[in-house]
Design an enzyme around this catalytic site. Structure first.
Site, PDB file in Angstrom:
ATOM      1  N   ARG A   1      -7.060  12.316  -4.851  1.00  0.00           N
ATOM      2  CA  ARG A   1      -8.377  11.789  -4.478  1.00  0.00           C
ATOM      3  C   ARG A   1      -9.397  12.883  -4.158  1.00  0.00           C
ATOM      4  O   ARG A   1     -10.604  12.652  -4.254  1.00  0.00           O
ATOM      5  CB  ARG A   1      -8.245  10.812  -3.317  1.00  0.00           C
ATOM      6  CG  ARG A   1      -7.787   9.441  -3.717  1.00  0.00           C
ATOM      7  CD  ARG A   1      -8.884   8.627  -4.397  1.00  0.00           C
ATOM      8  NE  ARG A   1      -9.804   8.068  -3.412  1.00  0.00           N
ATOM      9  CZ  ARG A   1     -11.046   8.438  -3.225  1.00  0.00           C
ATOM     10  NH1 ARG A   1     -11.563   9.385  -3.979  1.00  0.00           N
ATOM     11  NH2 ARG A   1     -11.801   7.874  -2.319  1.00  0.00           N
TER      12      ARG A   1
ATOM     13  N   TYR B   1     -14.980 -11.216   0.631  1.00  0.00           N
ATOM     14  CA  TYR B   1     -15.617  -9.903   0.423  1.00  0.00           C
ATOM     15  C   TYR B   1     -16.938 -10.043  -0.318  1.00  0.00           C
ATOM     16  O   TYR B   1     -17.910  -9.341  -0.027  1.00  0.00           O
ATOM     17  CB  TYR B   1     -14.688  -8.962  -0.352  1.00  0.00           C
ATOM     18  CG  TYR B   1     -13.633  -8.294   0.496  1.00  0.00           C
ATOM     19  CD1 TYR B   1     -13.964  -7.250   1.355  1.00  0.00           C
ATOM     20  CD2 TYR B   1     -12.309  -8.693   0.445  1.00  0.00           C
ATOM     21  CE1 TYR B   1     -13.002  -6.630   2.146  1.00  0.00           C
ATOM     22  CE2 TYR B   1     -11.337  -8.086   1.223  1.00  0.00           C
ATOM     23  CZ  TYR B   1     -11.686  -7.051   2.072  1.00  0.00           C
ATOM     24  OH  TYR B   1     -10.740  -6.449   2.845  1.00  0.00           O
TER      25      TYR B   1
ATOM     26  N   ASP C   1      -6.941  -2.224  -7.253  1.00  0.00           N
ATOM     27  CA  ASP C   1      -7.432  -2.791  -6.002  1.00  0.00           C
ATOM     28  C   ASP C   1      -7.766  -4.253  -6.222  1.00  0.00           C
ATOM     29  O   ASP C   1      -8.048  -4.670  -7.351  1.00  0.00           O
ATOM     30  CB  ASP C   1      -8.669  -2.042  -5.493  1.00  0.00           C
ATOM     31  CG  ASP C   1      -8.935  -2.377  -4.038  1.00  0.00           C
ATOM     32  OD1 ASP C   1      -8.247  -1.829  -3.175  1.00  0.00           O
ATOM     33  OD2 ASP C   1      -9.807  -3.235  -3.766  1.00  0.00           O
TER      34      ASP C   1
ATOM     35  N   ARG D   1       0.827  -1.213   0.000  1.00  0.00           N
ATOM     36  CA  ARG D   1       0.000   0.000   0.000  1.00  0.00           C
ATOM     37  C   ARG D   1       0.860   1.262   0.000  1.00  0.00           C
ATOM     38  O   ARG D   1       0.453   2.292   0.534  1.00  0.00           O
ATOM     39  CB  ARG D   1      -0.971   0.008   1.192  1.00  0.00           C
ATOM     40  CG  ARG D   1      -1.780  -1.266   1.365  1.00  0.00           C
ATOM     41  CD  ARG D   1      -2.747  -1.512   0.238  1.00  0.00           C
ATOM     42  NE  ARG D   1      -3.887  -0.652   0.256  1.00  0.00           N
ATOM     43  CZ  ARG D   1      -5.078  -0.949   0.762  1.00  0.00           C
ATOM     44  NH1 ARG D   1      -5.284  -2.120   1.293  1.00  0.00           N
ATOM     45  NH2 ARG D   1      -6.063  -0.102   0.706  1.00  0.00           N
TER      46      ARG D   1
ATOM     47  N   ARG E   1      -3.206   6.316   1.219  1.00  0.00           N
ATOM     48  CA  ARG E   1      -3.736   7.536   1.824  1.00  0.00           C
ATOM     49  C   ARG E   1      -2.790   8.280   2.760  1.00  0.00           C
ATOM     50  O   ARG E   1      -3.068   9.408   3.139  1.00  0.00           O
ATOM     51  CB  ARG E   1      -5.025   7.193   2.593  1.00  0.00           C
ATOM     52  CG  ARG E   1      -6.186   6.935   1.673  1.00  0.00           C
ATOM     53  CD  ARG E   1      -7.363   6.364   2.440  1.00  0.00           C
ATOM     54  NE  ARG E   1      -7.069   5.001   2.880  1.00  0.00           N
ATOM     55  CZ  ARG E   1      -7.915   4.237   3.570  1.00  0.00           C
ATOM     56  NH1 ARG E   1      -9.080   4.712   3.933  1.00  0.00           N
ATOM     57  NH2 ARG E   1      -7.585   3.013   3.906  1.00  0.00           N
TER      58      ARG E   1
HETATM   59  O1  1CP Z   1       0.266   1.053  -3.062  1.00  0.00           O
HETATM   60  C1  1CP Z   1      -0.947   0.874  -3.142  1.00  0.00           C
HETATM   61  O2  1CP Z   1      -1.793   1.369  -2.381  1.00  0.00           O
HETATM   62  C2  1CP Z   1      -1.325   0.047  -4.335  1.00  0.00           C
HETATM   63  C3  1CP Z   1      -2.703  -0.193  -4.570  1.00  0.00           C
HETATM   64  C4  1CP Z   1      -3.563  -1.039  -3.647  1.00  0.00           C
HETATM   65  C5  1CP Z   1      -3.392  -2.359  -3.210  1.00  0.00           C
HETATM   66  C6  1CP Z   1      -2.184  -3.249  -3.366  1.00  0.00           C
HETATM   67  C7  1CP Z   1      -4.825  -0.600  -3.186  1.00  0.00           C
HETATM   68  C8  1CP Z   1      -5.377   0.742  -3.392  1.00  0.00           C
HETATM   69  N1  1CP Z   1      -5.447  -1.673  -2.591  1.00  0.00           N
HETATM   70  C9  1CP Z   1      -4.592  -2.749  -2.572  1.00  0.00           C
HETATM   71  C10 1CP Z   1      -4.857  -4.100  -2.073  1.00  0.00           C
HETATM   72  C11 1CP Z   1      -6.030  -4.352  -1.214  1.00  0.00           C
HETATM   73  N2  1CP Z   1      -7.283  -3.778  -1.253  1.00  0.00           N
HETATM   74  C12 1CP Z   1      -6.066  -5.342  -0.220  1.00  0.00           C
HETATM   75  C13 1CP Z   1      -4.928  -6.294   0.068  1.00  0.00           C
HETATM   76  C14 1CP Z   1      -3.897  -5.690   0.933  1.00  0.00           C
HETATM   77  C15 1CP Z   1      -4.331  -5.458   2.343  1.00  0.00           C
HETATM   78  O3  1CP Z   1      -4.645  -6.431   3.022  1.00  0.00           O
HETATM   79  O4  1CP Z   1      -4.320  -4.282   2.749  1.00  0.00           O
HETATM   80  C16 1CP Z   1      -7.331  -5.328   0.386  1.00  0.00           C
HETATM   81  C17 1CP Z   1      -7.830  -6.197   1.508  1.00  0.00           C
HETATM   82  C18 1CP Z   1      -8.100  -4.334  -0.288  1.00  0.00           C
HETATM   83  C19 1CP Z   1      -9.527  -4.004  -0.059  1.00  0.00           C
HETATM   84  C20 1CP Z   1      -9.716  -2.557   0.194  1.00  0.00           C
HETATM   85  N3  1CP Z   1      -9.669  -1.623  -0.791  1.00  0.00           N
HETATM   86  C21 1CP Z   1      -9.877  -1.902   1.434  1.00  0.00           C
HETATM   87  C22 1CP Z   1      -9.950  -2.576   2.811  1.00  0.00           C
HETATM   88  C23 1CP Z   1     -11.350  -2.940   3.068  1.00  0.00           C
HETATM   89  C24 1CP Z   1     -11.628  -3.564   4.390  1.00  0.00           C
HETATM   90  O5  1CP Z   1     -12.041  -2.822   5.310  1.00  0.00           O
HETATM   91  O6  1CP Z   1     -11.524  -4.799   4.524  1.00  0.00           O
HETATM   92  C25 1CP Z   1      -9.973  -0.535   1.173  1.00  0.00           C
HETATM   93  C26 1CP Z   1     -10.217   0.565   2.136  1.00  0.00           C
HETATM   94  C27 1CP Z   1      -9.813  -0.379  -0.247  1.00  0.00           C
HETATM   95  C28 1CP Z   1      -9.796   0.883  -1.027  1.00  0.00           C
HETATM   96  C29 1CP Z   1      -8.444   1.293  -1.447  1.00  0.00           C
HETATM   97  N4  1CP Z   1      -7.652   0.543  -2.292  1.00  0.00           N
HETATM   98  C30 1CP Z   1      -6.467   1.196  -2.498  1.00  0.00           C
HETATM   99  C31 1CP Z   1      -6.522   2.442  -1.775  1.00  0.00           C
HETATM  100  C32 1CP Z   1      -5.441   3.466  -1.734  1.00  0.00           C
HETATM  101  C33 1CP Z   1      -7.764   2.474  -1.116  1.00  0.00           C
HETATM  102  C34 1CP Z   1      -8.311   3.613  -0.289  1.00  0.00           C
HETATM  103  C35 1CP Z   1      -9.388   4.267  -1.066  1.00  0.00           C
HETATM  104  C36 1CP Z   1      -9.488   5.731  -0.911  1.00  0.00           C
HETATM  105  O7  1CP Z   1      -8.692   6.462  -1.521  1.00  0.00           O
HETATM  106  O8  1CP Z   1     -10.407   6.171  -0.205  1.00  0.00           O
END
Ligand code: 1CP
Length: 346
Positions: free
Chosen positions: A38, A151, A74, A25, A29
């Site tokens: 964003r 999910y 994502d 990640r 954020r």
């Molecule tokens: O560097 C990076 O951020 C690369 C992009 C990336 C990756 C590798 C994002 C962007 N998401 C992910 C993987 C991801 N997404 C995982 C696996 C890694 C981990 O366990 O953290 C998971 C579980 C998700 C699902 C997801 N997407 C969540 C978590 C949900 C939960 O509560 O279970 C969230 C909040 C997202 C949205 C998301 N994806 C990525 C970002 C930066 C965000 C935040 C969205 C925003 O800008 O509001």
């Protein structure tokens, strides 16, 4: 060694001048540049616009001494493309409009033209790869079958994914069929990312650690291998991340992946004993980044010493976090971590 050479050498488990580093990640954020993008663009819009996804993927590389980029996307792109209707509400996790609770729900998943709907992901990889022009390694990724199933059944984030785990016990046939559909989608997406220039693909099985060893073996390993074996046939490595997967290490011997990404509770020393030939990645605690720069430096140096002392040394090791960077993480801590790793180069 340049950054990409170092990353490729580590992936190939060949000698390196120092272990490469990237952070799960890393483009998220906690970065002001990401939040600025964003503020003006929706999450899906960033994912679907190559210039924007490349811009946010490059942000961390411009600030920190990282060796690899990860495409901005994502894991939930796959259920979204199958028709789940995934939205990210402000400050909250994802929300699904269409959840998977029955055979009839599964029958609604639309696999026709799936890769056309997902083409924006390999397009983002291609644009990023061309922009990097070999300066850094490049990872593609997708979710792993169980975590995407979890999910899809739950309809969003959860602490325990109770509906999904209950379904494994109550309707194992439905769960199996759903994970097989997901596995086939993962193969298509992962192969497209590799063809577009990714050096490796990481499968995120974030919630796999909720399962027992026997459940993981029975329900998860078959669809995971269905996906991983076909991805590996590309000749490029596949890395599997599981959060809380310490108790699953011995099962991972049966999983057809090249590498395992460890969470913060599993040490490289323990993992190396269980998996002598795997690529290993991890496992600094994301919370450590809130402990101040000096603590980050000390713990990073201790990790690098631990890698040097492994049987076979630091070959096939990549420094990373044990889970994604948390939103309020101070950027200075991230810089300190990367500087300590970079300082190991001769
Ligand atoms: O560097 C990076 O951020 C690369 C992009 C990336 C990756 C590798 C994002 C962007 N998401 C992910 C993987 C991801 N997404 C995982 C696996 C890694 C981990 O366990 O953290 C998971 C579980 C998700 C699902 C997801 N997407 C969540 C978590 C949900 C939960 O509560 O279970 C969230 C909040 C997202 C949205 C998301 N994806 C990525 C970002 C930066 C965000 C935040 C969205 C925003 O800008 O509001």
């Amino acid at each position: 060694m340049d950054r990409r050479q170092r990353f490729l050498a580590a992936l190939a488990r060949q000698p390196v001048d120092r272990p490469p580093v990237w952070l799960m990640r890393q483009a998220g954020r906690y970065l002001s540049g990401y939040r600025a993008v964003r503020a003006e663009h929706g999450f899906w819009e960033v994912c679907r616009t190559p210039e924007l996804s490349t811009r946010v993927a490059l942000e961390p590389l411009q600030r920190f001494a990282l060796d690899a980029a990860i495409v901005f996307s994502d894991i939930l792109v796959v259920p979204e493309a199958l028709g789940a209707g995934v939205s990210f509400e402000k400050g909250e996790g994802p929300l699904f409009t269409n959840v998977l609770r029955s055979r009839a729900d599964l029958a609604k998943w639309n696999t026709t033209g799936l890769m056309e709907r997902l083409a924006y992901v390999p397009n983002a990889v291609k644009h990023l790869s061309q922009t990097l022009d070999g300066s850094h390694g490049l990872l593609g990724f997708t979710g792993a079958p169980f975590t995407l199933f979890a999910y899809s059944v739950e309809g969003g984030g959860s602490d325990d994914f109770r509906h999904a785990r209950a379904m494994l016990a109550s309707e194992p046939g439905l769960a199996r069929d759903a994970m097989n559909v997901l596995a086939d989608a993962i193969v298509e997406l992962g192969l497209a990312e590799l063809a577009a220039g990714a050096d490796a693909v990481q499968l995120f099985d974030t919630w796999g650690g909720l399962l027992t060893k026997d459940e993981y073996r029975a329900h998860v390993v078959p669809p995971l291998n269905r996906a991983a074996s076909k991805l590996r046939a590309s000749g490029k490595p596949v890395i599997l991340f599981i959060k809380g997967g310490m108790h699953l290490l011995e099962v991972l011997e049966e999983v057809e992946v090249d590498g395992v990404s460890l969470d913060w509770r599993t040490s490289f020393t323990e993992a190396r004993a269980a998996l002598p030939h795997h690529l290993l990645q991890g496992q600094l605690d994301p919370v450590l980044l809130f402990a101040g720069e000096e603590a980050v430096r000390q713990r990073t140096r201790a990790l690098l010493d631990e890698l040097d002392a492994l049987p076979g040394g630091n070959r096939g090791c990549i420094v990373n976090l044990g889970h994604g960077i948390l939103p309020q993480t101070p950027e200075r801590s991230v810089a300190a971590l990367c500087e300590e790793v970079a300082a190991r180069a001769p």
